[in-house]
Design an enzyme around this catalytic site. Structure first.
Site, PDB file in Angstrom:
ATOM      1  N   ASP A 222       0.727  -1.227   0.041  1.00 18.10           N
ATOM      2  CA  ASP A 222      -0.031  -0.149   0.220  1.00 18.10           C
ATOM      3  C   ASP A 222       0.853   1.065   0.147  1.00 18.10           C
ATOM      4  O   ASP A 222       1.780   1.441   0.846  1.00 18.10           O
ATOM      5  CB  ASP A 222      -0.856  -0.073   1.383  1.00 18.10           C
ATOM      6  CG  ASP A 222      -1.433   1.368   1.582  1.00 18.10           C
ATOM      7  OD1 ASP A 222      -1.728   2.025   0.587  1.00 18.10           O
ATOM      8  OD2 ASP A 222      -2.081   1.428   2.854  1.00 18.10           O
TER       9      ASP A 222
ATOM     10  N   ASN B   6       0.030   6.984   2.943  1.00 15.49           N
ATOM     11  CA  ASN B   6       0.394   8.140   3.644  1.00 15.49           C
ATOM     12  C   ASN B   6       0.694   7.763   5.145  1.00 15.49           C
ATOM     13  O   ASN B   6       0.355   6.645   5.648  1.00 15.49           O
ATOM     14  CB  ASN B   6      -1.079   8.970   3.728  1.00 15.49           C
ATOM     15  CG  ASN B   6      -0.866  10.474   4.180  1.00 15.49           C
ATOM     16  OD1 ASN B   6      -0.734  10.461   5.410  1.00 15.49           O
ATOM     17  ND2 ASN B   6      -0.836  11.198   3.349  1.00 15.49           N
TER      18      ASN B   6
ATOM     19  N   GLN C 102      -3.700   5.438  -5.426  1.00 16.29           N
ATOM     20  CA  GLN C 102      -3.391   3.866  -5.158  1.00 16.29           C
ATOM     21  C   GLN C 102      -3.925   3.482  -3.660  1.00 16.29           C
ATOM     22  O   GLN C 102      -4.559   2.349  -3.636  1.00 16.29           O
ATOM     23  CB  GLN C 102      -2.004   3.753  -5.067  1.00 16.29           C
ATOM     24  CG  GLN C 102      -1.735   2.133  -5.343  1.00 16.29           C
ATOM     25  CD  GLN C 102      -1.305   1.648  -3.951  1.00 16.29           C
ATOM     26  OE1 GLN C 102      -1.202   2.222  -2.948  1.00 16.29           O
ATOM     27  NE2 GLN C 102      -0.895   0.234  -3.942  1.00 16.29           N
ATOM     28  N   GLU C 103      -3.757   4.228  -2.669  1.00 14.45           N
ATOM     29  CA  GLU C 103      -3.973   3.873  -1.429  1.00 14.45           C
ATOM     30  C   GLU C 103      -5.482   3.666  -1.119  1.00 14.45           C
ATOM     31  O   GLU C 103      -6.319   3.016  -0.382  1.00 14.45           O
ATOM     32  CB  GLU C 103      -3.484   4.520  -0.315  1.00 14.45           C
ATOM     33  CG  GLU C 103      -3.768   4.108   1.040  1.00 14.45           C
ATOM     34  CD  GLU C 103      -2.875   4.973   2.234  1.00 14.45           C
ATOM     35  OE1 GLU C 103      -2.774   4.224   3.221  1.00 14.45           O
ATOM     36  OE2 GLU C 103      -2.654   6.173   2.141  1.00 14.45           O
ATOM     37  N   GLU C 104      -5.890   5.170  -1.507  1.00 21.93           N
ATOM     38  CA  GLU C 104      -7.463   5.521  -1.260  1.00 21.93           C
ATOM     39  C   GLU C 104      -8.408   4.294  -2.128  1.00 21.93           C
ATOM     40  O   GLU C 104      -9.454   3.970  -1.594  1.00 21.93           O
ATOM     41  CB  GLU C 104      -7.853   6.679  -1.910  1.00 21.93           C
ATOM     42  CG  GLU C 104      -7.226   7.904  -0.903  1.00 21.93           C
ATOM     43  CD  GLU C 104      -5.735   8.326  -1.143  1.00 21.93           C
ATOM     44  OE1 GLU C 104      -5.180   9.248  -0.603  1.00 21.93           O
ATOM     45  OE2 GLU C 104      -5.313   7.762  -2.374  1.00 21.93           O
TER      46      GLU C 104
ATOM     47  N   TYR D   9      -8.406   5.257 -12.602  1.00 25.66           N
ATOM     48  CA  TYR D   9      -7.692   5.979 -11.605  1.00 25.66           C
ATOM     49  C   TYR D   9      -7.880   7.404 -11.501  1.00 25.66           C
ATOM     50  O   TYR D   9      -8.112   8.166 -12.300  1.00 25.66           O
ATOM     51  CB  TYR D   9      -6.230   5.418 -12.162  1.00 25.66           C
ATOM     52  CG  TYR D   9      -5.065   5.635 -10.798  1.00 25.66           C
ATOM     53  CD1 TYR D   9      -4.916   4.553 -10.089  1.00 25.66           C
ATOM     54  CD2 TYR D   9      -4.586   6.739 -10.893  1.00 25.66           C
ATOM     55  CE1 TYR D   9      -3.973   4.691  -9.111  1.00 25.66           C
ATOM     56  CE2 TYR D   9      -3.323   6.889  -9.999  1.00 25.66           C
ATOM     57  CZ  TYR D   9      -3.184   5.944  -8.998  1.00 25.66           C
ATOM     58  OH  TYR D   9      -2.127   6.186  -8.144  1.00 25.66           O
TER      59      TYR D   9
END
Length: 562
Positions: A276, A279, A293-295, A334
């Site tokens: 992941d 943040n 990517q993380e969200e 994305y």
């Protein structure tokens, strides 16, 4: 049953866990038992009976009902922001079809209310089980910074906690003081109303789909959330944070590295640890405007969101590993083009602790560092951060000889004394060396292998690049070094079509052909970075390392920082 649970709630471990998390829960503790306030119980019972009894049959009324529940809990600033109220109404009254809306308010909302009614019972049962789990504390609690620890939650308890988020019932007071993310969903709906961004609508579609799925069939597995820490000082029970001298002297072989120009980390075919690009506040902008990517991962695996409740921001020597979350949603696109594309059937196997074999590791890269990323301090920080995520604390015994001490003296590395790393790990690394030798002669595709549980690799990509401004070539090498030092057998590296990663596979194969180890590749990276800082080169790392690759490719442009 109540007496048994009350006795469990009186144990020292449970009291300590509850003391840390109770200020952030919407429940009250009385006589060693958890409760909703009586008026709240009546309001939830009304919701649970359905729209004919509660009159909650539209997004507008639903938003008012949420505000009323917050008032019953006497939450500070209990009134939702007007934009959040409008956001709930906009989604359920305008963006949702009439048939879907009737199903939501007729079937789903009553079941969510019933799940909330059972939250105190679910939590007490959780603490009862956690207190007796192999002698290890696993109960829900704040896992504060520098506190190595793990929390096990059932998927049903996670669902109930996420309903609290959806109904905006968690107290927000003092979360910032503890470096905790906002956990309620009101900001998500505020952003929907204020931005009219299609990606926000689709993020909410993912969450709504999750609730619809768990109401039709509640999953029965478990999820673990672990804060991993590399102590800054030597510790007999943990591997400490390596210094630069450790990396330069390491004789560990480089692991197998497989480049994929297409595909996604979450779709990797092996039982790899999926990175992941986090943040430092886990989840990043998942419940705000973020959609990278993380969200996205937090939307398609919504159970990840619950970690934001009790996991404060990560320090430089920390990572967070989450095992067992279920994927519920498929998607396309994305960032601004992100779009929910329907149900996803998760067929991952289950381990002995009831967790899906989906392993996610959150590691946060330095952000917007520009040329500073080439300093020795930043190189070491990023490599240690990746290593903290990649090493397996549960297999510490196999590391004990490898990481005897990160503060070796120069004399210990003299040629006459031999290298303590090399002599203590030769047998352990035979397997990994054979993998590398095989890959240098004929490509080994990981999806053709059956990897055992103790040979879990890494699935990653351009970590810390993009908006964070990291050098993708340097970051790829850093992750390779960290994975190799952590004794991971392979890396599956997804380039997402990034132009500057086009030569990655050829560079990797050339490095393997040189039979370099971790220390030798680290030294090359350090030397390149030194020249970069002194403006002695404008080349990218791959150009600098292997100029012949670029002699016949005039289209390769210098992507270095100036």
């Amino acid at each position: 049953m109540r007496d048994s649970r009350s006795n469990t709630m009186n144990t020292l471990e449970t009291r300590e866990a509850l003391t840390s998390i109770l200020p952030y829960l919407p429940l009250i503790l009385r006589s060693s038992s958890l409760f909703w306030p009586p008026p709240m119980v009546e309001a939830l019972k009304s919701l649970a009976r359905g729209p004919l009894h509660s009159n909650v049959n539209s997004g507008q009324v639903f938003a008012i009902a949420i505000s009323d529940l917050r008032n019953l809990l006497s939450l500070p600033d209990s009134a939702l922001h007007p934009s959040a109220l409008h956001g709930y109404a906009l989604f359920f009254d305008d963006f949702m079809s009439r048939d879907a809306s009737e199903k939501w308010f007729g079937n789903v909302v009553p079941q969510l209310a019933d799940l909330l009614l059972r939250l105190p019972e679910l939590l007490e049962s959780h603490y009862q089980n956690a207190a007796s789990f192999n002698g290890t504390e696993t109960g829900l609690r704040l896992l504060e910074s520098q506190q190595q620890g793990i929390v096990f939650l059932s998927q049903e308890l996670i669902a109930a906690l996420l309903v609290c988020s959806f109904f905006c019932l968690f107290p927000a007071t003092n979360r910032g003081a503890k470096h905790l993310q906002a956990i309620n969903f009101d900001n998500l709906f505020t952003c929907l109303y204020e931005s009219h961004d299609i990606s926000q609508e689709n993020k909410i579609k993912c969450i709504v789909h999750y609730f619809e799925k768990i109401c039709s069939c509640m999953p029965g597995g478990n999820v673990s959330f672990e804060r991993k820490v590399l102590p800054l000082t030597n510790s007999p029970s943990h591997i400490s944070s390596p210094k630069a001298n450790f990396w330069s002297k390491s004789s560990v072989s480089l692991c197998h590295f497989e480049v994929h120009s297409s595909g996604l980390i979450e779709d990797q075919p092996a039982e790899a640890l999926e990175v992941d690009f986090a943040n430092k506040y886990i989840g990043g902008g998942a419940l705000f405007r973020g959609c990278v990517q993380e969200e996205i991962r937090f939307m398609i695996n919504p159970e990840l969101i619950v970690g934001m409740l009790f996991l404060p921001a990560m320090a430089d020597n920390e990572s967070i590993e989450i095992i067992g979350t279920q994927r519920f949603c498929d998607y396309t696109g994305y960032a601004s083009s992100f779009c929910f594309s329907g149900d996803y059937k998760d067929v991952k196997g289950v381990d002995s602790m009831g967790r899906r074999k989906t392993r996610i590791i959150a590691i946060d890269a330095l952000s917007r560092v520009g040329k500073r990323q080439y300093t020795p301090e930043c190189l070491l920080r990023e490599t240690n951060k990746a290593f903290c995520g990649f090493y397996d604390q549960s297999s510490r015994q196999q590391y004990e000889n490898l990481f005897v001490d990160t503060e070796f003296s120069e004399a210990e590395f003299d040629e006459g004394n031999g290298n303590p790393l090399e002599s203590s790990t030769r047998n352990l690394l035979t397997y990994f060396q054979s993998v590398n030798e095989t890959s240098s002669n004929q490509p080994m595709r990981v999806n053709e292998q059956k990897w055992d549980d103790d040979k879990v690799g890494i699935a990653t990509g351009n970590w810390g690049c993009g908006a964070f401004g990291g050098d993708p070539e340097v970051k790829a090498i850093i992750q390779w070094l960290a994975a190799s030092q952590a004794l991971r057998p392979f890396i599956l590296y997804y380039t997402f079509g990034l132009e500057s990663s086009r030569k990655l596979d050829k560079v990797v194969q050339w490095i393997i052909s040189q039979k370099w180890n971790v220390g030798e590749l680290w030294e090359m990276l350090v030397e390149y970075s030194r020249q970069k800082l002194k403006q002695q080169t404008k080349l990218t790392f791959f150009e600098w390392l292997l100029p012949s690759l670029y002699d016949d490719d005039p289209m390769i442009m210098d992507t270095s920082f100036t």
